[in-house]
Design an enzyme around this catalytic site. Structure first.
Site, mmCIF file in Angstrom:
data_model
loop_
_atom_site.group_PDB
_atom_site.id
_atom_site.type_symbol
_atom_site.label_atom_id
_atom_site.label_comp_id
_atom_site.label_asym_id
_atom_site.label_seq_id
_atom_site.Cartn_x
_atom_site.Cartn_y
_atom_site.Cartn_z
ATOM 1 C CG ASN A 48 -0.187 -0.215 2.721
ATOM 2 O OD1 ASN A 48 0.719 -0.383 2.553
ATOM 3 N ND2 ASN A 48 -1.116 0.040 3.456
ATOM 4 C CE LYS A 101 8.109 -10.695 0.618
ATOM 5 N NZ LYS A 101 7.559 -10.249 -0.478
ATOM 6 N N PRO A 102 10.318 -6.638 -0.815
ATOM 7 C CG PRO A 102 10.688 -5.844 -2.759
ATOM 8 C CD PRO A 102 11.113 -6.656 -1.785
ATOM 9 N N GLY A 140 2.436 -5.079 7.724
ATOM 10 C CA GLY A 140 1.600 -5.874 6.750
ATOM 11 C C GLY A 140 0.378 -6.093 7.785
ATOM 12 C CD GLU A 187 4.784 0.607 12.790
ATOM 13 O OE1 GLU A 187 3.861 0.976 12.994
ATOM 14 O OE2 GLU A 187 5.746 1.148 13.493
ATOM 15 C CG LEU A 188 1.242 -6.190 13.068
ATOM 16 C CD1 LEU A 188 0.931 -7.196 14.135
ATOM 17 C CD2 LEU A 188 2.001 -6.858 11.723
ATOM 18 C CB CYS A 238 -2.382 0.507 8.502
ATOM 19 S SG CYS A 238 -0.961 1.731 8.239
ATOM 20 C CD GLU A 255 -6.456 -3.091 8.343
ATOM 21 O OE1 GLU A 255 -6.227 -4.296 8.220
ATOM 22 O OE2 GLU A 255 -5.713 -2.140 8.300
HETATM 23 P P1 NAP Z 1 0.228 -9.067 3.901
HETATM 24 O O1 NAP Z 1 -0.457 -10.149 3.393
HETATM 25 O O2 NAP Z 1 0.583 -9.273 5.494
HETATM 26 O O3 NAP Z 1 1.689 -8.894 3.237
HETATM 27 C C1 NAP Z 1 2.575 -7.717 3.508
HETATM 28 C C2 NAP Z 1 4.102 -8.453 3.058
HETATM 29 O O4 NAP Z 1 4.014 -9.690 3.866
HETATM 30 C C3 NAP Z 1 4.081 -8.739 1.859
HETATM 31 O O5 NAP Z 1 5.486 -8.327 1.482
HETATM 32 C C4 NAP Z 1 4.042 -10.149 1.595
HETATM 33 O O6 NAP Z 1 4.646 -10.677 0.659
HETATM 34 C C5 NAP Z 1 4.369 -10.622 2.933
HETATM 35 N N1 NAP Z 1 4.034 -12.082 3.340
HETATM 36 C C6 NAP Z 1 2.884 -12.667 3.210
HETATM 37 N N2 NAP Z 1 2.738 -13.991 3.797
HETATM 38 C C7 NAP Z 1 4.202 -13.998 4.108
HETATM 39 C C8 NAP Z 1 4.497 -15.131 4.967
HETATM 40 N N3 NAP Z 1 3.957 -16.133 5.155
HETATM 41 N N4 NAP Z 1 5.758 -15.085 5.227
HETATM 42 C C9 NAP Z 1 6.730 -13.910 5.124
HETATM 43 N N5 NAP Z 1 6.214 -12.722 4.422
HETATM 44 C C10 NAP Z 1 4.856 -12.902 4.038
HETATM 45 O O7 NAP Z 1 -0.516 -7.780 4.116
HETATM 46 P P2 NAP Z 1 -1.141 -6.874 2.855
HETATM 47 O O8 NAP Z 1 -2.865 -7.378 2.980
HETATM 48 O O9 NAP Z 1 -0.626 -7.034 1.842
HETATM 49 O O10 NAP Z 1 -0.999 -5.397 3.467
HETATM 50 C C11 NAP Z 1 -2.057 -4.831 4.232
HETATM 51 C C12 NAP Z 1 -1.901 -4.914 5.684
HETATM 52 O O11 NAP Z 1 -0.852 -4.067 6.227
HETATM 53 C C13 NAP Z 1 -3.198 -4.375 6.196
HETATM 54 O O12 NAP Z 1 -3.715 -5.009 7.436
HETATM 55 C C14 NAP Z 1 -2.687 -2.916 6.754
HETATM 56 O O13 NAP Z 1 -3.454 -2.402 7.844
HETATM 57 C C15 NAP Z 1 -1.188 -3.189 7.040
HETATM 58 N N6 NAP Z 1 -0.334 -1.983 7.082
HETATM 59 C C16 NAP Z 1 0.255 -1.574 8.377
HETATM 60 C C17 NAP Z 1 0.751 -0.560 8.290
HETATM 61 C C18 NAP Z 1 1.286 -0.072 9.614
HETATM 62 O O14 NAP Z 1 2.057 0.929 9.673
HETATM 63 N N7 NAP Z 1 0.873 -0.472 10.986
HETATM 64 C C19 NAP Z 1 1.229 0.172 7.118
HETATM 65 C C20 NAP Z 1 0.728 -0.245 5.943
HETATM 66 C C21 NAP Z 1 -0.067 -1.420 5.907
HETATM 67 P P3 NAP Z 1 3.950 -11.225 -0.898
HETATM 68 O O15 NAP Z 1 3.514 -9.858 -1.358
HETATM 69 O O16 NAP Z 1 5.060 -11.706 -1.724
HETATM 70 O O17 NAP Z 1 2.753 -12.196 -0.543
#
Ligand code: NAP
Length: 483
Positions: free
Chosen positions: A157, A180-181, A233, A255-256, A289, A386
């Site tokens: 995001n 790792k992006p 994430g 940061e979730l 988030c 969310e």
């Molecule tokens: P996500 O599924 O958790 O993915 C985020 C990152 O984690 C990606 O790089 C993804 O890689 C990786 N990932 C996924 N499964 C993994 C595993 N088993 N092992 C290691 N890495 C893994 O999150 P999202 O849905 O993309 O992002 C949205 C979430 O992020 C929302 O809940 C949001 O609130 C949160 N967020 C929080 C903040 C904050 O500062 N608190 C800021 C921004 C976003 P791949 O893409 O390669 O699968």
């Protein structure tokens, strides 16, 4: 993509300052979420190739840490200068792979760069302590030292800012970093990598690995040479990584997810609250988030607020992020659209009223129209989940205690917002909200100079400010007998 400098576009991983394919030649396709056109591919690295990158990082750690903070700052400022210089290209890459409007991408590049400049200088102030001794023969000193080799996993995001928020304090304090992006938005990260090389960041200090998340995550969390993991994430993946890091007891920052309440009290400046709600809710198509997730409006002002808010919403233009007049771009993928439709339908089935929006753009299915719904009750999924989409659910409340209780009734605790003109209420509410961040009378709170982060299941650790630097430093206690 029409880039002024096409060399910014890389389809390789950045390992030890060289651009590498996977030895297997396996790749992952990356698509433009607005039109589904293939943008390019990234290497699908194996576990061994990621472990090799950790080896290069380990080799680089000592010499990078031995530079003075000033020497590291010079290199980091050079990187920031190059990012400024290539801002437009970086914004085009971001919008193409992420979908957000170009004006937001330009803003994100500036925001991302603010962390590099801030931490480049802040690391010069990584002071230790000399503790006054109660014993004439003993002296007590506290040293701040870099944690060592760090890793980060970042989301789609904010494809650039989530990286520099971690890389800048790490590098500035003398740590090296492997990033790792997200596989949906890797090209922003790789373009930052290209500029890092040009800026003179030495081999192994900043590496960018791409591939299957579970494979890379498995290596980064289990390798003893990695001393810290910073993850942004979902709460689901954050919990998994926390478990995986347990076996090597890594330092962690998480940061979730969030579920931000946005409270408008009866004494609020309503026009200001409307402006803040628009900014907080619809930025990045609701995919932040810290987005307002639940808007609570006092009973006595609800009609005025809803009328003014809906009027502003109707002025938002939805479409291709690359068009200058777009305010809201597309959602990241089809799963996100389906989740949005499901949340909305559940609310409507349980009695919510649709004020505006409620469907995708007629010709761009992934662009969801900015939506306002009222008559929300606790039984609806949208009251708890969310949303991560441009839907604004409006709740109505009668008194302060009640709204605080509702606002805190969530496992999340990232950002919260409230609008009031009362000084006494401001103190009461700020103290009572169980959130890592509280914004009063403003809908935007992120800045490099303040500590960003959550409590409860929104994670722990802070990014930005002197607190963000501390995440990459260890505290060494030195006790000496001087007799
Ligand atoms: P996500 O599924 O958790 O993915 C985020 C990152 O984690 C990606 O790089 C993804 O890689 C990786 N990932 C996924 N499964 C993994 C595993 N088993 N092992 C290691 N890495 C893994 O999150 P999202 O849905 O993309 O992002 C949205 C979430 O992020 C929302 O809940 C949001 O609130 C949160 N967020 C929080 C903040 C904050 O500062 N608190 C800021 C921004 C976003 P791949 O893409 O390669 O699968």
């Amino acid at each position: 993509m029409k880039l002024s400098n096409p060399t910014l576009f890389h389809e390789h991983a950045l390992i030890n300052n060289t651009w590498q394919s996977a030895k297997s030649a396996n790749t992952i396709d990356v698509f433009n979420p607005f039109n589904d056109e293939k943008i390019g591919t990234i290497p699908d690295l194996s576990a061994d190739e990621v472990a090799e990158a950790i080896g290069f990082a380990d080799d680089a750690q000592k010499s990078w840490a031995s530079l003075t903070a000033n020497e590291r700052a010079v290199i980091l400022h050079r990187w920031a200068d190059l990012i400024d210089e290539h801002r437009e290209d970086l914004a085009i890459i971001m919008t193409t792979e992420q979908g957000k409007p170009l004006k937001e991408s330009r803003g994100e590049i500036g925001y991302a760069n603010s962390f590099i400049r801030f931490f480049a200088d802040e690391a010069k102030r990584a002071y230790g302590d000399v503790i006054p001794s109660p014993n004439a023969n003993l002296r007590y000193v506290v040293l701040k030292q870099p944690v060592g080799v760090c890793a980060s996993i970042t989301p789609w995001n904010f494809p650039s800012a989530m990286i520099t928020r971690k890389v800048a304090p790490a590098l500035a304090s003398g740590c090296v970093m492997i990033v790792k992006p997200d596989s949906q938005t890797p090209f922003s990260a790789l373009a930052l990598g290209e500029l890092a090389i040009q800026a003179g960041i030495p081999k192994g200090v900043l590496q960018i690995v791409t591939g299957q998340a579970d494979v890379i995550g498995g290596v980064l969390t289990s390798d003893e040479r990695i001393k810290k993991l910073s993850f942004t994430g979902s709460t689901r993946v954050g919990k998994l990584l926390m478990e995986q890091c347990a076996s090597t007891v890594k330092k962690l920052s998480l940061e979730l997810g969030g579920n931000a309440p946005f409270i408008v009290f009866d004494d609020a400046d309503i026009d200001k609250a409307v402006k803040g709600a628009i900014a907080s809710k619809y930025r990045n198509a609701g995919q932040t988030c810290v987005c307002a997730n639940r808007i609570y409006v006092h009973q006595t002002i609800k009609d005025e607020f809803i009328a003014k808010f809906t009027k502003e919403v109707s002025n938002l233009h939805v479409g291709d992020g690359l068009s200058d007049d777009t305010d809201i771009g597309c959602l990241i993928n089809d799963t996100a659209v389906q989740k949005t439709q499901k949340l909305l339908q559940d609310a409507l089935d349980k009695g919510a009223t649709l004020i505006t929006g409620g469907k995708s753009h007629p010709t761009h299915a992934r662009c969801f129209l900015p939506t306002v719904i009222t008559d929300i009750t606790d039984e609806m999924d949208i009251a708890h989940e969310e949303i991560f989409a441009p839907i604004a659910p409006i709740f109505v409340f009668d008194d302060e205690q009640e709204v605080i209780r509702h606002a805190n009734n969530t496992p999340y605790g990232l950002a919260s917002y409230f609008y009031t003109r009362s000084h006494a209420r401001a103190w009461r509410v700020s103290e009572a909200l169980e959130y890592g961040m509280v914004a009063q009378n403003t809908g935007l709170l992120s800045t490099e100079v303040a500590p960003f982060g959550g409590v409860k299941q929104s994670g722990f650790g802070r990014e930005g400010s002197k607190y963000g630097l501390d995440e990459y430093l260890t505290t060494k206690y030195w006790c000496m007998d001087v007799s």
